[in-house]
Scaffold this motif. Structure first.
Motif, mmCIF file in Angstrom:
data_model
loop_
_atom_site.group_PDB
_atom_site.id
_atom_site.type_symbol
_atom_site.label_atom_id
_atom_site.label_comp_id
_atom_site.label_asym_id
_atom_site.label_seq_id
_atom_site.Cartn_x
_atom_site.Cartn_y
_atom_site.Cartn_z
ATOM 1 N N ALA A 80 13.235 -5.753 -38.648
ATOM 2 C CA ALA A 80 13.187 -4.331 -38.303
ATOM 3 C C ALA A 80 11.804 -3.716 -38.498
ATOM 4 C CB ALA A 80 14.220 -3.567 -39.138
ATOM 5 N N SER A 81 10.929 -4.397 -39.248
ATOM 6 C CA SER A 81 9.582 -3.853 -39.456
ATOM 7 C C SER A 81 8.673 -4.067 -38.251
ATOM 8 C CB SER A 81 8.943 -4.491 -40.699
ATOM 9 O OG SER A 81 8.684 -5.874 -40.464
ATOM 10 N N TRP A 82 9.096 -4.953 -37.338
ATOM 11 C CA TRP A 82 8.296 -5.218 -36.138
ATOM 12 C C TRP A 82 8.432 -4.027 -35.183
ATOM 13 C CZ3 TRP A 82 7.506 -10.588 -33.665
ATOM 14 C CH2 TRP A 82 7.290 -11.560 -34.656
ATOM 15 N N PRO A 83 7.363 -3.653 -34.468
ATOM 16 C CA PRO A 83 7.532 -2.720 -33.345
ATOM 17 C C PRO A 83 8.413 -3.392 -32.270
ATOM 18 C CG PRO A 83 5.209 -3.001 -33.916
ATOM 19 C CD PRO A 83 5.964 -4.046 -34.662
ATOM 20 N N LEU A 84 9.260 -2.633 -31.621
ATOM 21 C CA LEU A 84 10.178 -3.208 -30.638
ATOM 22 C C LEU A 84 9.427 -3.961 -29.538
ATOM 23 C CD1 LEU A 84 13.028 -3.595 -29.505
ATOM 24 C CD2 LEU A 84 12.828 -1.359 -28.392
ATOM 25 N N TRP A 85 8.275 -3.403 -29.102
ATOM 26 C CA TRP A 85 7.529 -4.051 -28.009
ATOM 27 C C TRP A 85 7.063 -5.445 -28.399
ATOM 28 C CZ3 TRP A 85 2.648 -5.826 -28.788
ATOM 29 C CH2 TRP A 85 1.913 -5.280 -29.849
ATOM 30 N N SER A 86 6.709 -5.627 -29.684
ATOM 31 C CA SER A 86 6.228 -6.939 -30.117
ATOM 32 C C SER A 86 7.374 -7.958 -30.166
ATOM 33 C CB SER A 86 5.552 -6.831 -31.484
ATOM 34 O OG SER A 86 6.476 -6.423 -32.479
ATOM 35 N N ALA A 87 8.583 -7.490 -30.506
ATOM 36 C CA ALA A 87 9.745 -8.382 -30.506
ATOM 37 C C ALA A 87 10.098 -8.805 -29.077
ATOM 38 C CB ALA A 87 10.942 -7.688 -31.155
ATOM 39 N N VAL A 88 9.990 -7.857 -28.145
ATOM 40 C CA VAL A 88 10.252 -8.171 -26.727
ATOM 41 C C VAL A 88 9.200 -9.156 -26.216
ATOM 42 C CG1 VAL A 88 10.311 -7.232 -24.384
ATOM 43 C CG2 VAL A 88 11.395 -5.980 -26.259
ATOM 44 N N LEU A 89 7.942 -8.952 -26.602
ATOM 45 C CA LEU A 89 6.858 -9.858 -26.191
ATOM 46 C C LEU A 89 7.106 -11.264 -26.742
ATOM 47 C CD1 LEU A 89 4.115 -10.207 -24.793
ATOM 48 C CD2 LEU A 89 3.025 -9.553 -26.965
ATOM 49 N N ALA A 90 7.542 -11.355 -28.010
ATOM 50 C CA ALA A 90 7.837 -12.663 -28.607
ATOM 51 C C ALA A 90 8.956 -13.361 -27.841
ATOM 52 C CB ALA A 90 8.239 -12.484 -30.077
ATOM 53 N N ALA A 91 9.993 -12.593 -27.454
ATOM 54 C CA ALA A 91 11.114 -13.165 -26.698
ATOM 55 C C ALA A 91 10.636 -13.671 -25.336
ATOM 56 C CB ALA A 91 12.222 -12.133 -26.521
#
Length: 489
Positions: free
Chosen positions: A382-393
């Motif tokens: 949850a500490s990740w910005p959402l955009w960075s999680a989407v980029l990782a995916a």
């Protein structure tokens, strides 16, 4: 060189026509196969189903695909893609219509189970495309076929809810599903009248045995015997899930009966396998006609990890994003779709890279990237910005789907007359992977789930070291006894 022979995506002649017709056929099979998920809530309400019954239907939807891909691969090698694909599209519309107009859970369950057969359509196009494209374009062509066809599931998710609303009323979902069945029938007829199995003047090499895969050494026969075990074990795992207290579709007695039947089927399968290859046990196969089943085994392991993880992750990613970032279901679905969207370019990209830079080296790089990608996803919180999680995916998705394209850039280069069977077994291993990963997900945390996929990717990387780069030619025997050599490098 004429436009007829060039690789021109905007052409609809010759081999390019075959490629476009093929991926459209695959696109429709995936649209029919996954027409349930986007209309799931409407089906649940209309039929008065429980959450566990809905989960049961989702499991049944993929249960039959494992044996279906093997069977359809054998039929394709024997009777040709034109006939087999056309029949599959037409006949699988029947359970689609039955599900669309079912009134009870049992009717829906039987129809959904039967619809798993349409998931075998992928195998047919792999053989057809391999007949039309030379080795240096084959990875790209197979990647386009797989990647663009695969997008049928996403197309269903985008269009069917809107179509159901357009029809309106409580039965709107029924008519929307029936439309996909109608498309399947229509395209089955179109496919039959517009496709030929080979270019004019070329020979379609048929497998010698319909009921069992042919191998060319005693060691390969033992390896194939072992490689069949996970396929039956995965079906046993599905039975276990359907008989679990949470679902309870199968009683203990029935589930034990199915386990025994699966063991019996495996033993019968192995008996047929050894009978089909008994001549090879007596008289060694000439070197020119041999192929290495070890190549197939390595590709099976890689597709277990690539396509198996894709199916599993696509199933859980909306819930993952919703839980980690407290998103609404709709927003989570939109965000998670970024993973599936990559298919349009990633799978063709993996095939193109294989054509340009070598099959084995491309697979090694993509498999390593896949392992790193899933380790990255294991650290999302949850500490990740959402955009960075989407980029990782999306990064992870690129390596997964490019890896799928690279696997099927090798499959058609092993033994031409057995391409359907090899594609069928490798494709089935993708579904085996999905069953295994989803079962693991039901008992571990998200982060552990991603780490386990990464570890299997590392095992795949090690297995890859045993893969031989396709080189030289493969030999096929003509009806008159002469031998044709087909370039593979």
């Amino acid at each position: 060189m004429s436009n007829y022979h060039k690789f021109n995506l905007f052409s609809f002649h010759g081999k390019m026509k075959i490629l476009h017709i093929s991926w459209l056929a695959f696109f429709i099979t995936f649209m029919v196969w996954f027409n349930f998920a986007p209309l799931l809530q409407a089906v649940k309400t209309s039929l008065g189903l429980t959450t566990e019954q809905i989960k049961t239907l989702l499991i049944l939807n993929v249960a039959l695909t494992i044996p279906a891909r093997v069977v359809v691969g054998m039929l394709t090698d024997r009777y040709g893609p034109r006939l087999v694909y056309s029949l599959l599209l037409v006949l699988c519309a029947i359970p689609c219509f039955v599900f669309a107009f079912s009134t009870t859970f049992m009717q829906a369950a039987i129809a959904r189970f039967a619809l798993g057969f349409i998931g075998a359509g992928f195998v047919i196009g792999i053989r057809l495309v391999s007949e039309w494209f030379p080795h240096h374009e084959l990875g790209t062509a197979e990647g386009i076929y797989g990647g663009w066809g695969n997008f049928g599931s996403a197309a269903a998710a985008f269009t069917l809810p809107t179509l159901a609303l357009w029809f309106g009323g409580d039965d709107g979902w029924r008519y929307a599903m029936a439309v996909t069945g109608g498309l399947s029938v229509i395209f089955g007829v179109i496919f039959y009248w517009t496709v030929t199995d080979t270019p004019k003047g070329a020979t379609y090499y048929k497998s010698h045995h319909v009921g069992a895969m042919e191998v060319t050494s005693r060691g390969d026969l033992w390896l194939l015997t072992i490689m069949k075990i996970p396929m039956y074990a995965a079906m046993g795992l599905l039975v276990w899930k359907l008989s679990s207290p949470a679902i309870g579709m199968l009683s203990t007695d029935i589930s034990y009966g199915i386990y025994i039947a699966l063991v019996g089927l495996y033993l019968f399968d192995i008996k047929q396998l050894w009978r089909a290859n008994q001549q090879m046990l007596i008289k060694p196969v000439p070197a020119i006609h041999r192929y290495s089943f070890r190549q197939v085994a390595v590709l099976n392991v890689l597709y277990f990890t690539t396509f198996g993880s894709e199916l599993a992750v696509v199933s859980m990613l909306p819930l993952f994003f919703a839980d980690i970032f407290t998103l609404t279901p709709v927003m989570a679905g939109v965000v998670a779709s970024s993973y599936a969207f990559m298919n349009l370019v990633s799978r063709p990209g993996g095939g193109w890279l294989s054509d340009r830079f070598g099959r084995k080296s491309t697979l090694l790089i993509l498999t390593a990237g896949l392992a790193i990608g899933y380790l990255l996803m294991a650290n999302i919180n949850a500490s990740w910005p959402l955009w960075s999680a989407v980029l990782a995916a999306m990064i992870c998705s690129f390596f997964v789907q490019s890896g799928e394209g690279a696997v099927f850039a090798v499959v058609p280069l092993i033994k031409r007359r057995m391409t359907g069977q090899i594609a069928g077994m490798t494709g089935a291993y993708g579904n085996v992977g999905a069953v295994c990963y989803l079962t693991i997900l039901s008992v571990v945390e998200y982060s552990t789930f991603f780490v386990i996929i990464a570890l299997t990717a590392i095992l795949g990387f090690v297995a890859l070291l045993a893969l031989q780069e396709p080189s030289g030619t493969m030999a096929e025997i003509n009806d008159d006894g002469s031998v044709t050599l087909i370039d593979v490098s």
